[in-house]
Design an enzyme around this catalytic site. Structure first.
Site, PDB file in Angstrom:
ATOM      1  N   GLY A  48       0.788  -1.227   0.000  1.00 51.62           N
ATOM      2  CA  GLY A  48       0.000   0.000   0.000  1.00 51.62           C
ATOM      3  C   GLY A  48       0.820   1.277   0.000  1.00 51.62           C
ATOM      4  O   GLY A  48       0.290   2.358   0.258  1.00 51.62           O
ATOM      5  N   SER A  90      12.744  -0.542  -1.409  1.00 48.40           N
ATOM      6  CA  SER A  90      14.050  -0.143  -0.851  1.00 48.40           C
ATOM      7  C   SER A  90      14.344  -0.696   0.534  1.00 48.40           C
ATOM      8  O   SER A  90      14.674   0.041   1.452  1.00 48.40           O
ATOM      9  CB  SER A  90      14.158   1.386  -0.831  1.00 48.40           C
ATOM     10  OG  SER A  90      14.060   1.892  -2.138  1.00 48.40           O
TER      11      SER A  90
END
Length: 184
Positions: free
Chosen positions: A28, A97
């Site tokens: 999300g 990341s």
């Protein structure tokens, strides 16, 4: 330089800084970041939204999804975020990341850095799978399956973004931290 001894999250809204929204694919990130950007605009702040997929496309880097390619892009997002925050911008970066060295670099090099981890179980992510990330035959470049994630050790905010939590309330929690002027 930022230190683990935190600043007030409200300082990002006053002086610029980076909201780093991270998690696995389908957790999300993009949705929460977009809602947070909308909420900030409603209170008169015009944030810069750096979405990992959009930045990749803008840079023409749409092929490197192995571990090293992902790490290089993570540093690219971090450097863009630092550059913009250094000019007083409120930056919202939504990106997978999940590398400890990138998270540490961000804390050391971005003066006002606020890390949000959207924590969603893999089984829930597989149910969401709107982009077919988890149903692909080749999982070697999928973070959480073929690429080992390095989840944040001490995020400023951890949100279980599933079940009773919807993206609107997740974004509101982030904004609430800022408006309250607290960091944890």
């Amino acid at each position: 330089m930022a230190t683990p001894d935190r600043f007030s999250a409200a300082a990002i809204l006053r002086e610029g800084g980076v909201f780093w929204i991270t998690g696995l694919a389908e957790s999300g990130k993009t949705t929460v970041a977009s809602i947070l950007a909308r909420q900030l605009r409603q209170i008169g702040i015009r944030p810069v939204l750096l979405d990992g997929n959009v930045v990749r496309e803008a840079l023409g880097e749409t092929r490197s999804f192995d571990r090293e390619g992902r790490r290089n892009m993570a540093y690219t997002y971090a450097r863009f975020g630092r550059m913009l925050a250094g000019q007083g911008q409120v930056v919202i970066c939504s990106t997978i990341s999940l590398f400890h060295d990138v998270q540490a670099w961000n804390r050391e090099n971005i003066e006002r850095y606020y890390e949000v981890f959207l924590d969603v179980p893999l089984e829930e992510l597989k149910k969401r799978d709107s982009k077919g990330v988890y149903s692909t035959a080749d999982h070697k470049e999928v973070v959480g399956i073929g690429v080992k994630p390095e989840f944040p050790k001490n995020p400023d905010l951890r949100i279980a973004n599933f079940s009773d939590t919807d993206p609107e309330s997740a974004a509101s929690r982030i904004l609430g931290e800022c408006m309250a002027g607290t960091a944890r």
